[in-house]
Scaffold this motif. Structure first.
Motif, PDB file in Angstrom:
ATOM      1  N   ILE A 236     -52.254 -36.286   1.932  1.00 43.36           N
ATOM      2  CA  ILE A 236     -52.810 -34.931   1.179  1.00 43.36           C
ATOM      3  C   ILE A 236     -52.495 -33.948   1.886  1.00 43.36           C
ATOM      4  N   THR A 237     -51.723 -32.867   0.948  1.00 44.09           N
ATOM      5  CA  THR A 237     -51.378 -31.804   1.597  1.00 44.09           C
ATOM      6  C   THR A 237     -52.779 -31.118   2.043  1.00 44.09           C
ATOM      7  N   LYS A 238     -52.788 -30.321   2.798  1.00 48.53           N
ATOM      8  CA  LYS A 238     -53.768 -29.761   3.242  1.00 48.53           C
ATOM      9  C   LYS A 238     -53.105 -28.064   4.317  1.00 48.53           C
ATOM     10  N   PRO A 239     -53.194 -26.656   4.281  1.00 48.96           N
ATOM     11  CA  PRO A 239     -53.092 -25.572   4.739  1.00 48.96           C
ATOM     12  C   PRO A 239     -52.841 -26.081   6.477  1.00 48.96           C
ATOM     13  N   LYS A 240     -51.995 -25.659   6.983  1.00 49.57           N
ATOM     14  CA  LYS A 240     -51.856 -25.655   8.771  1.00 49.57           C
ATOM     15  C   LYS A 240     -53.458 -25.655   9.347  1.00 49.57           C
ATOM     16  N   ASN A 241     -53.602 -23.482   8.614  1.00 51.22           N
ATOM     17  CA  ASN A 241     -54.289 -22.705   8.984  1.00 51.22           C
ATOM     18  C   ASN A 241     -55.862 -22.783   8.492  1.00 51.22           C
ATOM     19  N   SER A 242     -57.006 -22.822   8.421  1.00 55.88           N
ATOM     20  CA  SER A 242     -57.865 -22.812   7.467  1.00 55.88           C
ATOM     21  C   SER A 242     -58.795 -22.147   7.671  1.00 55.88           C
ATOM     22  N   GLU A 243     -59.823 -20.934   7.428  1.00 51.04           N
ATOM     23  CA  GLU A 243     -60.953 -20.394   7.910  1.00 51.04           C
ATOM     24  C   GLU A 243     -62.010 -20.702   7.210  1.00 51.04           C
ATOM     25  N   THR A 244     -63.237 -20.940   7.007  1.00 47.60           N
ATOM     26  CA  THR A 244     -64.712 -21.051   6.342  1.00 47.60           C
ATOM     27  C   THR A 244     -65.551 -20.107   6.998  1.00 47.60           C
ATOM     28  N   ILE A 245     -66.094 -19.590   6.416  1.00 44.45           N
ATOM     29  CA  ILE A 245     -67.757 -18.510   6.424  1.00 44.45           C
ATOM     30  C   ILE A 245     -68.738 -19.163   6.205  1.00 44.45           C
ATOM     31  N   THR A 246     -69.823 -18.971   7.426  1.00 41.13           N
ATOM     32  CA  THR A 246     -70.616 -19.680   6.869  1.00 41.13           C
ATOM     33  C   THR A 246     -71.962 -19.112   7.630  1.00 41.13           C
ATOM     34  N   LEU A 247     -72.545 -18.013   6.895  1.00 41.81           N
ATOM     35  CA  LEU A 247     -74.399 -17.634   7.625  1.00 41.81           C
ATOM     36  C   LEU A 247     -75.305 -18.654   7.790  1.00 41.81           C
ATOM     37  N   THR A 248     -75.709 -18.897   8.600  1.00 43.98           N
ATOM     38  CA  THR A 248     -77.321 -19.780   8.949  1.00 43.98           C
ATOM     39  C   THR A 248     -78.327 -18.736   9.539  1.00 43.98           C
ATOM     40  N   THR A 249     -77.914 -17.602   8.643  1.00 43.51           N
ATOM     41  CA  THR A 249     -79.044 -17.375   8.358  1.00 43.51           C
ATOM     42  C   THR A 249     -79.511 -16.499   6.256  1.00 43.51           C
ATOM     43  N   THR A 250     -80.773 -15.901   6.603  1.00 48.67           N
ATOM     44  CA  THR A 250     -80.638 -15.328   4.613  1.00 48.67           C
ATOM     45  C   THR A 250     -80.528 -13.987   5.351  1.00 48.67           C
ATOM     46  N   GLY A 251     -79.963 -13.158   3.606  1.00 48.95           N
ATOM     47  CA  GLY A 251     -80.314 -12.268   2.810  1.00 48.95           C
ATOM     48  C   GLY A 251     -79.513 -11.968   1.937  1.00 48.95           C
ATOM     49  N   THR A 252     -79.477 -10.707   1.452  1.00 52.46           N
ATOM     50  CA  THR A 252     -79.027  -9.575   0.563  1.00 52.46           C
ATOM     51  C   THR A 252     -77.757  -9.777   0.517  1.00 52.46           C
ATOM     52  N   VAL A 253     -76.774 -10.280  -0.413  1.00 50.31           N
ATOM     53  CA  VAL A 253     -75.244  -9.634  -0.240  1.00 50.31           C
ATOM     54  C   VAL A 253     -75.773  -8.320  -1.194  1.00 50.31           C
TER      55      VAL A 253
ATOM     56  N   THR B 233     -78.119 -22.017  27.487  1.00 46.20           N
ATOM     57  CA  THR B 233     -78.671 -22.438  26.570  1.00 46.20           C
ATOM     58  C   THR B 233     -79.001 -21.088  25.130  1.00 46.20           C
ATOM     59  N   ALA B 234     -78.847 -20.173  26.213  1.00 44.11           N
ATOM     60  CA  ALA B 234     -79.601 -19.354  25.846  1.00 44.11           C
ATOM     61  C   ALA B 234     -78.383 -17.605  25.356  1.00 44.11           C
ATOM     62  N   GLN B 235     -77.317 -18.379  26.688  1.00 43.11           N
ATOM     63  CA  GLN B 235     -76.151 -17.211  25.991  1.00 43.11           C
ATOM     64  C   GLN B 235     -75.552 -18.134  24.547  1.00 43.11           C
ATOM     65  N   LYS B 236     -75.791 -19.135  24.977  1.00 50.20           N
ATOM     66  CA  LYS B 236     -74.744 -19.762  22.907  1.00 50.20           C
ATOM     67  C   LYS B 236     -76.171 -19.147  22.428  1.00 50.20           C
ATOM     68  N   ASP B 237     -77.218 -19.277  22.393  1.00 47.14           N
ATOM     69  CA  ASP B 237     -78.118 -18.627  21.115  1.00 47.14           C
ATOM     70  C   ASP B 237     -77.601 -17.235  20.767  1.00 47.14           C
ATOM     71  N   LEU B 238     -77.621 -16.514  22.160  1.00 48.87           N
ATOM     72  CA  LEU B 238     -76.546 -15.400  21.698  1.00 48.87           C
ATOM     73  C   LEU B 238     -76.089 -15.480  21.120  1.00 48.87           C
ATOM     74  N   GLU B 239     -75.097 -16.012  20.848  1.00 51.26           N
ATOM     75  CA  GLU B 239     -73.335 -15.932  20.727  1.00 51.26           C
ATOM     76  C   GLU B 239     -73.937 -16.518  19.537  1.00 51.26           C
ATOM     77  N   THR B 240     -74.335 -17.091  19.201  1.00 48.12           N
ATOM     78  CA  THR B 240     -74.367 -17.845  17.868  1.00 48.12           C
ATOM     79  C   THR B 240     -74.809 -16.423  16.256  1.00 48.12           C
ATOM     80  N   ALA B 241     -76.281 -16.321  17.397  1.00 50.13           N
ATOM     81  CA  ALA B 241     -76.834 -14.761  16.833  1.00 50.13           C
ATOM     82  C   ALA B 241     -75.738 -13.619  16.708  1.00 50.13           C
ATOM     83  N   GLN B 242     -75.344 -13.834  16.957  1.00 53.65           N
ATOM     84  CA  GLN B 242     -73.635 -12.755  16.712  1.00 53.65           C
ATOM     85  C   GLN B 242     -73.651 -12.060  16.083  1.00 53.65           C
ATOM     86  N   LYS B 243     -72.564 -13.640  15.836  1.00 51.61           N
ATOM     87  CA  LYS B 243     -71.513 -14.230  15.468  1.00 51.61           C
ATOM     88  C   LYS B 243     -72.261 -14.191  13.818  1.00 51.61           C
ATOM     89  N   ASN B 244     -73.706 -14.828  13.649  1.00 45.79           N
ATOM     90  CA  ASN B 244     -74.605 -14.578  12.191  1.00 45.79           C
ATOM     91  C   ASN B 244     -74.730 -13.217  11.639  1.00 45.79           C
TER      92      ASN B 244
END
Length: 550
Positions: A83-100, A334-345
């Motif tokens: 099965i063919t697939k793109p060599k490079n692909s990205e998805t953006i997933t929100l792990t928090t709630t919000g209004t578009v 753990t806190a630094q990882k949580d901070l990175e995740t929160a900043q990414k979100n």
């Protein structure tokens, strides 16, 4: 009546009281007939079987099929589908709630890295960043303090001086953080605080010389120096206003704190005396204390011992502190990882395209309430397409990175290239296969992703080599425990390079001898013979048997 006739009649008609006659046995004549017929049938059957064996053609043991070693060409290919697939692909997933708030792209749109995609208002994401930052900073401060404390596993003085009020410590004693074990004093210099009349306020300056007298030593000639002047206002019992002067003097080795002393200062030829004498003080005095919890390993503390800066006085086993450091390091990570995740979100709430590509999935519109863990957009770079493929163990040694691959997607031909080959195999049903990745340039976008494609790759080929059918080459156990390849050569006598097999191969007829051979590439029918036999050699292939008749 004739008596004789009466006796005959009595014999013929038995009286009623007489017993009934016994039953008669079956006649044997009929049974003898049946047995005779059975014997006759068996005899006739045996005669018929014997006549058949005598007259019918005998069953053949099977026809021995042989082949000749001959020159030819062979090509080994790797084929399959994927099965063919793109060599490079990205998805953006929100792990928090919000209004578009806004969406700036549409599905199918080409974007470049950095192109704005959408904005989402999320108070939850902002709060999560603030909390994670505070947690990380808090753990870092605790860890920094503990690193500083752990340096005290070797308790040392910060400056040279003398130890006083020493606590006796022995190996094995428990020591607590902030426990005072001695007083460290710098007695090389002594300090004397004196009060003088304000009449000399403008005359006594820092740096002036002073003459210190110590009655206990009956000495009045110790040189001192004005080290500080404090324009405080002390009122004496006589109503005089006084200011404070600090005089320092070098210890000749006979002075100690609490000795009475006076400092006389000469101003403009006039001798100025202090209002009263005072007690000498050490220039510096510090409590020497542990900075960690632990167990004493060794101690060299002694009262009045002269020490130098950095000298190890107490050694401490700080296992508890080390465990605390480890725990804090884990918490900080753990806190630094949580901070990175929160900043990414939070960053994803004002997302930009992470790569060049095509928007292939868009799941939001302005005004939508977005739930946590929602994939809102996907971007794929389809300029390069890859296919996950496999190579069998027969061809893995021939497939190399950069080889060209023929591809077909629903009748449309393409040309790909082997991008990578793994040497870690996956075994299924006793057959080993090796993962291979095929890449295809798809600048024009004609190859569809997520679709089936067949591939064919020439792993190796030889236009002029010795060949034999695959069936003619037998895999057999060798004397050293390995498995080798042999062919059975037809000969009047055993060839010099023939070997004895530890396990015989079934159906090999007389007159054929096992000769080891080195094989090369193979296809679905033939195998290359690199060495062991020559052109024109006749070898055993198989035995073709006819069906038996019953």
């Amino acid at each position: 009546m004739d008596p004789v006739l009466e006796k005959k009649d009595e014999a013929l008609v038995p009286p009623e009281s007489a017993a009934p006659p016994a039953p008669q046995k079956p006649k044997k004549k009929k049974k003898k007939k049946i047995v005779s017929w059975v014997i006759l049938a068996v005899v006739l059957g045996g005669i018929a079987f014997g006549m058949y064996k005598l007259l019918a053609p005998k069953e053949e043991a099977g026809q021995v099929i042989t082949d000749m070693v001959q020159y030819g060409s062979i090509t080994s290919t790797v084929q399959g589908s994927g099965i063919t697939k793109p060599k490079n692909s990205e998805t953006i997933t929100l792990t928090t709630t919000g209004t578009v708030a806004d969406v700036y792209v549409t599905e199918g749109q080409q974007v470049t890295a950095g192109t704005p995609l959408f904005t989402i208002d999320s108070e939850t994401a902002r709060d999560a960043v603030e909390k994670a930052r505070k947690d990380a900073n808090g753990y870092q401060k605790q860890l920094d303090a503990l690193y500083k404390d752990i340096a005290g596993l070797n308790l040392t003085p910060a400056y040279g001086g003398k130890l006083l009020d020493v606590v006796k410590l022995t190996a094995g004693d428990t020591i607590s953080k902030d426990q005072v074990v001695a007083k460290l004093v710098d007695d090389s210099t002594l300090r004397l605080k004196q009060y003088y009349s304000y009449a000399y306020a403008d005359s006594i300056k820092v740096g002036q010389s002073a003459n210190v007298s110590v009655p206990a030593l009956m000495s009045s000639g110790i040189a001192g120096r004005v080290d500080a002047v404090h324009m405080v206002e002390r009122i004496s019992a006589e109503g005089s206003k006084l200011f404070e002067v600090e005089v320092t003097l070098q210890n000749p080795g006979t002075l100690t704190a609490d000795m009475e002393a006076s400092a006389v200062i000469t101003v403009g030829g006039e001798t100025v005396y202090p209002y009263e004498s005072a007690k000498l003080e050490y220039n510096r005095s510090t409590d020497l204390k542990s900075t960690v919890n632990g167990t004493v390993i060794s101690s060299s503390l002694l009262n009045y011992m002269e020490v130098t800066p950095g000298q190890v006085l107490v050694k401490i086993d700080g296992e508890d502190s080390e465990n605390e450091i480890f725990s804090l390091e884990q918490s900080l990570a753990t806190a630094q990882k949580d901070l990175e995740t929160a900043q990414k979100n939070l960053a994803n709430c004002s997302a930009v395209a992470p790569i060049d590509g095509t928007v292939i999935g868009l799941a939001i519109s302005p005004g939508d309430e977005v739930a946590a863990n929602t994939t809102v957009i996907s971007i794929a770079d389809t300029t390069t397409v890859i296919i996950d493929a496999t190579v069998d163990e027969r061809n893995i040694s021939y497939v190399q990175q950069g080889m060209m691959v023929d591809l077909d997607q629903w009748g449309t031909p393409y040309t790909g290239m082997v991008e990578s080959v793994s040497l870690s195999s996956k075994v299924e049903n006793g057959v080993a296969s090796y993962p291979m990745v095929i890449s295809v340039d798809n600048i024009d976008g004609s190859m569809m992703t997520g679709s089936n494609v067949t591939y064919s790759l020439i792993a190796s080929e030889n236009d002029n080599c010795l060949l034999l059918p695959i069936q003619a080459v037998k895999s057999v156990p060798m004397e050293d425990g390995t498995t080798g390849s042999v062919v059975f050569v037809k000969a009047d006598s055993k060839p010099e390079n023939a070997i004895e097999l530890t396990v015989p191969v079934e159906e090999v007829p007389e007159g054929f001898y096992a000769v080891p051979v080195e094989t090369g590439i193979s296809d679905n029918y033939n195998v290359e013979i690199i060495s062991g036999v020559e052109e024109g050699t006749e070898v055993f292939t198989t035995v073709q048997k006819e069906n038996s008749w019953y």
